[in-house]
Design an enzyme around this catalytic site. Structure first.
Site, PDB file in Angstrom:
ATOM      1  N   CYS A  58      29.105  35.581  47.365  1.00 21.34           N
ATOM      2  CA  CYS A  58      28.896  34.526  48.356  1.00 21.34           C
ATOM      3  C   CYS A  58      27.640  33.712  48.081  1.00 21.34           C
ATOM      4  O   CYS A  58      27.445  32.660  48.683  1.00 21.34           O
ATOM      5  CB  CYS A  58      28.843  35.119  49.761  1.00 21.34           C
ATOM      6  SG  CYS A  58      27.538  36.344  49.993  1.00 21.34           S
ATOM      7  N   ASN A  59      26.787  34.177  47.164  1.00 17.30           N
ATOM      8  CA  ASN A  59      25.538  33.451  46.911  1.00 17.30           C
ATOM      9  C   ASN A  59      25.307  33.110  45.451  1.00 17.30           C
ATOM     10  O   ASN A  59      24.241  32.597  45.108  1.00 17.30           O
ATOM     11  CB  ASN A  59      24.344  34.285  47.397  1.00 17.30           C
ATOM     12  CG  ASN A  59      24.292  34.364  48.898  1.00 17.30           C
ATOM     13  OD1 ASN A  59      24.275  33.343  49.564  1.00 17.30           O
ATOM     14  ND2 ASN A  59      24.300  35.562  49.430  1.00 17.30           N
ATOM     15  N   GLU A  65      19.425  43.955  49.303  1.00 17.16           N
ATOM     16  CA  GLU A  65      20.703  44.193  49.996  1.00 17.16           C
ATOM     17  C   GLU A  65      21.639  45.007  49.104  1.00 17.16           C
ATOM     18  O   GLU A  65      21.677  44.832  47.887  1.00 17.16           O
ATOM     19  CB  GLU A  65      21.338  42.868  50.434  1.00 17.16           C
ATOM     20  CG  GLU A  65      21.641  41.893  49.308  1.00 17.16           C
ATOM     21  CD  GLU A  65      23.047  42.034  48.778  1.00 17.16           C
ATOM     22  OE1 GLU A  65      23.823  42.804  49.353  1.00 17.16           O
ATOM     23  OE2 GLU A  65      23.334  41.397  47.763  1.00 17.16           O
ATOM     24  N   GLY A  75      39.057  39.176  58.573  1.00 17.00           N
ATOM     25  CA  GLY A  75      38.996  39.692  57.218  1.00 17.00           C
ATOM     26  C   GLY A  75      39.153  41.203  57.206  1.00 17.00           C
ATOM     27  O   GLY A  75      38.820  41.885  58.191  1.00 17.00           O
ATOM     28  N   THR A  76      39.642  41.732  56.095  1.00 19.34           N
ATOM     29  CA  THR A  76      39.894  43.178  55.997  1.00 19.34           C
ATOM     30  C   THR A  76      39.450  43.759  54.653  1.00 19.34           C
ATOM     31  O   THR A  76      39.858  44.863  54.298  1.00 19.34           O
ATOM     32  CB  THR A  76      41.396  43.462  56.193  1.00 19.34           C
ATOM     33  OG1 THR A  76      42.154  42.696  55.237  1.00 19.34           O
ATOM     34  CG2 THR A  76      41.851  43.108  57.597  1.00 19.34           C
ATOM     35  N   TYR A 130      33.859  43.853  52.346  1.00 18.82           N
ATOM     36  CA  TYR A 130      32.738  43.341  53.124  1.00 18.82           C
ATOM     37  C   TYR A 130      33.011  43.450  54.618  1.00 18.82           C
ATOM     38  O   TYR A 130      32.081  43.591  55.413  1.00 18.82           O
ATOM     39  CB  TYR A 130      32.433  41.898  52.732  1.00 18.82           C
ATOM     40  CG  TYR A 130      31.007  41.510  53.005  1.00 18.82           C
ATOM     41  CD1 TYR A 130      29.958  42.240  52.453  1.00 18.82           C
ATOM     42  CD2 TYR A 130      30.696  40.440  53.828  1.00 18.82           C
ATOM     43  CE1 TYR A 130      28.645  41.899  52.703  1.00 18.82           C
ATOM     44  CE2 TYR A 130      29.381  40.091  54.088  1.00 18.82           C
ATOM     45  CZ  TYR A 130      28.365  40.826  53.520  1.00 18.82           C
ATOM     46  OH  TYR A 130      27.062  40.496  53.784  1.00 18.82           O
TER      47      TYR A 130
END
Length: 411
Positions: A47-48, A97, A172-173, A176
């Site tokens: 995502c980043n 993280e 979402g599943t 994450y």
């Protein structure tokens, strides 16, 4: 030769990262793999960040330069050091993280299953994961489990007085989503409903004891929710203004599952957390009364600085580990490894003496300081070794090791 093509939240805006996470990134990877002299690749897309690690012949460098587009090019030890830093969590929005470790491991596994991971790439990714473990053991970085979702919930706490009273829709599943669920439950949230735009909500709900919704119920549930957390792998928008007006989600794919539902009456403050890249939430949701959006760009602005001493210690470990993957490692790598071993043996002997002589707390502080110092001390000679080898003066370095430290030339 090891190369890294990288774009991340530190170097590119989120609009560019969104493009690279979709068709633009796929096209770039295809073009790179088609270039003459490219032996293999591993793609790390989160995502980043969007990164491509390549194993290439030296003559391919000019072609890669032409093809790399908006990505930054790193080579040799710089590429290795970057990967090790990324894997250790030093390059994340939230320093340390834990999710990045799994993302790096899955990137390696995907490349292996697709046959694009060469032995060189497999070795460096495996070493990066091992270094992550070493960083955590020696510095504690990552042990507190910081994450984007936890930071987002921290930010949302300024608007929420009682988490136990909140109704949450989890969109979402995937892997994450499990982390999101844990973070929500840690805060005492009880009423959590899951919706999977791809239709996998029932299995996830059954595994985690959650109610799941689909079809008619999605719009009504979203409208009634106090918090919506989006963490799907969808490349489309799945939450938009229509959802709060009792109408279908914004994508045709999701709309097929969700006929019109009933809107929740009354206006109140609601928070939507969008962890998707590309984004999963239409920014126009903020035009709805009382709706606040926390997307990746907003979360990044509030990312906390980690304790600098811990980050410095982790950086030293990363630099030392990455030095073994210098471009000319076959030339001076064994000699540099011998020097590290020589210093490491002396360090361990001194630490043994300190542990016998001082109380555990004092010894622990001394060990952290000495390990940091050893990493800094070794970095200079490691860099100098590669500079000398690159200029045809490898023997000077080897002779110096023998004269000063009594280290024989590696076989």
């Amino acid at each position: 030769m090891l190369l890294c093509l990288t774009a991340s939240h530190r170097t590119h805006d989120f609009a560019a990262l969104e493009q690279l996470s979709g068709d633009a990134g796929t096209a770039l990877v295809d073009a790179l793999l088609a270039a003459d002299g490219v032996a293999g690749s591993i793609v790390l897309s989160t995502c980043n960040r969007f990164e491509v690690y390549l194993d290439v012949a030296p003559h391919t460098l000019s072609s890669i330069e032409r093809l790399r587009g908006p990505l930054t090019l790193l080579r040799g030890e710089a590429a290795a050091r970057h990967l090790f830093g990324v894997t250790a969590g030093l390059e994340s929005v939230v320093i340390g993280e834990p999710e990045i470790t799994g993302q790096v491991r899955r990137a390696l596994n995907r490349a292996e299953s697709h046959g694009t991971a060469t032995p060189r790439l497999q070795r460096i990714f495996s070493d990066a994961l091992a270094t992550r473990r070493l960083v955590r053991e020696r510095t504690g970085l990552g042990a507190a489990r910081p994450s984007l979702i936890r930071l987002a919930l921290d930010l949302a706490s300024h608007r929420i007085t009682d988490w136990a009273e909140q109704k949450v829709l989890l969109v979402g599943t995937g892997r994450y989503a499990t982390s999101c669920l844990e973070a929500l439950r840690d805060r005492g949230v009880q009423a959590i409903t899951v919706w999977s735009p791809s239709g996998r909500g029932s299995g996830f709900g059954a595994r985690h004891g959650l109610q799941q919704v689909s079809g008619h119920a999605v719009a009504a549930t979203a409208s009634a929710a106090d918090i919506i957390v989006c963490c799907t792998t969808s490349t489309e928008l799945v939450v938009g203004p229509a959802l709060f007006q009792g109408r279908c989600p914004v994508t045709a794919h999701a709309a097929a599952q969700c006929p019109v539902g009933g809107p929740h009456t009354g206006h109140r403050r609601r928070v939507i957390v969008d962890l998707g890249l590309p984004r999963n939430v239409d920014p126009q949701v903020v035009d709805q009364p009382g709706v606040e959006l926390l997307d990746l760009e907003a979360i990044k602005l509030h990312a906390p600085l980690h304790h600098l001493a811990v980050a410095d210690d982790a950086e030293a470990i990363v630099r030392q580990a990455a030095a073994a993957h210098a471009e000319d490692a076959d030339s001076v790598g064994p000699a540099v490894a011998a020097l590290r071993s020589h210093v490491g043996d002396a360090l361990e002997a001194e630490l043994t003496r300190i542990r016998r002589r001082y109380d555990p707390e004092t010894a622990e502080k001394a060990e952290a300081a000495l390990r940091h110092f050893a990493g800094v001390l070794l970095h200079g000679p490691s860099v100098r070794a590669r500079e000398l080898a690159g200029s045809g003066r490898r023997d000077e370095f080897l002779d110096g090791l023998s004269a000063v430290f009594g280290i024989d030339r590696p076989a």
